[in-house]
Design a protein around this motif. Sequence first.
Motif, short mmCIF file in Angstrom:
data_model
loop_
_atom_site.label_atom_id
_atom_site.label_comp_id
_atom_site.label_asym_id
_atom_site.label_seq_id
_atom_site.Cartn_x
_atom_site.Cartn_y
_atom_site.Cartn_z
N LYS A 6 -10.08 44.44 25.12
CA LYS A 6 -9.29 43.58 26.01
C LYS A 6 -9.76 43.72 27.46
CE LYS A 6 -4.54 42.59 27.46
NZ LYS A 6 -3.11 42.96 27.30
N SER A 7 -10.01 44.94 27.91
CA SER A 7 -10.44 45.15 29.29
C SER A 7 -11.83 44.58 29.53
CB SER A 7 -10.41 46.64 29.65
OG SER A 7 -11.29 47.38 28.83
N GLU A 8 -12.72 44.70 28.53
CA GLU A 8 -14.06 44.13 28.66
C GLU A 8 -14.01 42.62 28.68
OE1 GLU A 8 -16.86 47.48 26.43
OE2 GLU A 8 -15.76 46.01 25.22
N LEU A 9 -13.14 42.04 27.87
CA LEU A 9 -13.02 40.59 27.81
C LEU A 9 -12.42 40.04 29.11
CD1 LEU A 9 -13.67 38.35 25.84
CD2 LEU A 9 -11.40 38.63 24.82
N GLU A 10 -11.45 40.74 29.64
CA GLU A 10 -10.85 40.34 30.90
C GLU A 10 -11.89 40.35 32.03
OE1 GLU A 10 -6.46 41.02 32.85
OE2 GLU A 10 -7.49 42.76 32.00
N LYS A 11 -12.72 41.37 32.04
CA LYS A 11 -13.80 41.46 33.03
C LYS A 11 -14.82 40.35 32.83
CE LYS A 11 -17.20 44.74 34.87
NZ LYS A 11 -17.80 46.09 34.71
N PHE A 12 -15.11 40.04 31.57
CA PHE A 12 -16.05 38.96 31.25
C PHE A 12 -15.57 37.63 31.84
CE2 PHE A 12 -16.81 35.43 28.26
CZ PHE A 12 -18.19 35.33 28.33
N PHE A 13 -14.29 37.32 31.66
CA PHE A 13 -13.75 36.07 32.21
C PHE A 13 -13.72 36.09 33.74
CE2 PHE A 13 -11.54 35.67 27.96
CZ PHE A 13 -12.29 34.58 27.55
N ALA A 14 -13.43 37.25 34.31
CA ALA A 14 -13.35 37.34 35.76
C ALA A 14 -14.71 37.13 36.42
CB ALA A 14 -12.78 38.71 36.16
N ASN A 15 -15.78 37.54 35.73
CA ASN A 15 -17.12 37.48 36.32
C ASN A 15 -17.92 36.23 35.96
OD1 ASN A 15 -16.67 39.98 37.49
ND2 ASN A 15 -17.62 41.11 35.82
N SER A 16 -17.61 35.64 34.80
CA SER A 16 -18.48 34.59 34.27
C SER A 16 -18.49 33.30 35.07
CB SER A 16 -18.09 34.27 32.82
OG SER A 16 -18.38 35.36 31.98
N ASP A 17 -17.42 33.06 35.84
CA ASP A 17 -17.41 31.82 36.61
C ASP A 17 -18.50 31.81 37.68
OD1 ASP A 17 -16.26 33.68 38.30
OD2 ASP A 17 -14.70 32.33 39.03
N SER A 18 -19.04 32.99 38.01
CA SER A 18 -20.08 33.07 39.04
C SER A 18 -21.41 32.47 38.60
CB SER A 18 -20.30 34.53 39.46
OG SER A 18 -20.87 35.29 38.41
N ILE A 19 -21.61 32.32 37.28
CA ILE A 19 -22.86 31.73 36.79
C ILE A 19 -22.62 30.35 36.17
CG2 ILE A 19 -24.07 33.92 36.46
CD1 ILE A 19 -23.42 33.71 33.46
N PRO B 156 -5.37 32.57 20.07
CA PRO B 156 -5.65 31.69 21.21
C PRO B 156 -4.84 32.02 22.46
CG PRO B 156 -5.57 30.42 19.20
CD PRO B 156 -5.16 31.80 18.82
N LYS B 157 -3.56 32.36 22.28
CA LYS B 157 -2.71 32.68 23.43
C LYS B 157 -3.24 33.89 24.19
CE LYS B 157 1.74 32.20 23.04
NZ LYS B 157 3.18 32.43 22.69
N ASP B 158 -3.83 34.86 23.47
CA ASP B 158 -4.42 36.03 24.13
C ASP B 158 -5.57 35.61 25.04
OD1 ASP B 158 -2.73 37.75 22.62
OD2 ASP B 158 -4.16 37.71 20.95
N ILE B 159 -6.43 34.73 24.54
CA ILE B 159 -7.58 34.27 25.33
C ILE B 159 -7.11 33.45 26.53
CG2 ILE B 159 -9.69 32.88 25.29
CD1 ILE B 159 -9.82 35.53 23.70
N VAL B 160 -6.15 32.58 26.32
CA VAL B 160 -5.61 31.78 27.43
C VAL B 160 -5.10 32.69 28.55
CG1 VAL B 160 -3.75 30.20 28.11
CG2 VAL B 160 -5.03 29.79 25.99
N ASN B 161 -4.36 33.74 28.17
CA ASN B 161 -3.79 34.65 29.18
C ASN B 161 -4.85 35.48 29.88
OD1 ASN B 161 -1.13 33.84 28.74
ND2 ASN B 161 -0.80 35.35 27.12
N LEU B 162 -5.87 35.91 29.15
CA LEU B 162 -6.93 36.72 29.75
C LEU B 162 -7.81 35.91 30.70
CD1 LEU B 162 -8.04 38.81 26.63
CD2 LEU B 162 -6.98 39.72 28.70
N ALA B 163 -7.93 34.60 30.42
CA ALA B 163 -8.85 33.76 31.19
C ALA B 163 -8.17 32.92 32.27
CB ALA B 163 -9.61 32.83 30.24
N LYS B 164 -6.84 32.88 32.29
CA LYS B 164 -6.13 31.88 33.09
C LYS B 164 -6.36 31.97 34.60
CE LYS B 164 -1.74 34.45 33.12
NZ LYS B 164 -0.32 34.40 32.66
N ALA B 165 -6.73 33.14 35.10
CA ALA B 165 -6.97 33.26 36.54
C ALA B 165 -8.20 32.46 36.97
CB ALA B 165 -7.14 34.73 36.92
N ASN B 166 -9.14 32.30 36.06
CA ASN B 166 -10.41 31.64 36.41
C ASN B 166 -10.67 30.35 35.64
OD1 ASN B 166 -10.80 34.83 36.44
ND2 ASN B 166 -12.06 33.97 38.08
#
Length: 255
Positions: free
Chosen positions: A117-130, A186-196
Amino acid sequence: MDASFDKAAINYDDTFTNTNIGKMQRALVYAELSKHLTSVQNILEINCGTGEDAIWLAKQNFNVTATDISPKMIEVAKSKANLNFKVADINSITKTFEGSTFDLLFSNFGGLNCLSKSELEKFFANSDSILSEKGKMALVIMPKNTLWEQFYFLTKAQFKNISRRKQESVIAYVDGENVTTYYYNPKDIVNLAKANFETVAVKPIGFFIPPSYLDGFFKNKKGFLGFLDRLERGIKNISWLSKYADHYLIILQKR
């Protein structure tokens, strides 16, 4: 990501890519993915495996860079096509491609289930940069509530495994390799990615079509498998079934 998948590379096409079930599930992904490829030119694929999806995308005239953590997977992929295949870890993907921009980031068939979960959250937080402005992600992920798997373990009287996907993590055996696996609805992914990212679509992949490990059982039942495929295509727009399917496709767009 801990698993290397080098052992899995040897048999992956035989146990999934070239099976009837594998072909059917991949066709479902392509049918839905194609709806979101307008205005897309440059695609970054992560966990590309043996390169089947990268080859398909290249044939649709997209510029594809395809990556996998496994050198053996990349070796097999390069033997199939002269495309831009590269060894790279998901957890450092933005650093690997710092300064590059892609219109779509694509991950097929559960590669992201190897991230905590923590790795996935970081993935979403960083991926918008590319990703380009309004760039998208198309991610195929394994959920927690797959009905086929629950039915399979019930028929095997393996009652303790029926709800195994609801644990924080499980060890999954993938073609000779033990892989720590995390399942996300799906709801887990939506919540982890929603900031970006905002959610564009969620589609079931394999609600009626069974998991690939049942391909042997269905090998001589092609008519029945074809019937399940037709049923599958009839429910493609019922998004709430996604958490009960073998996989689901979620489309996210950069905010």
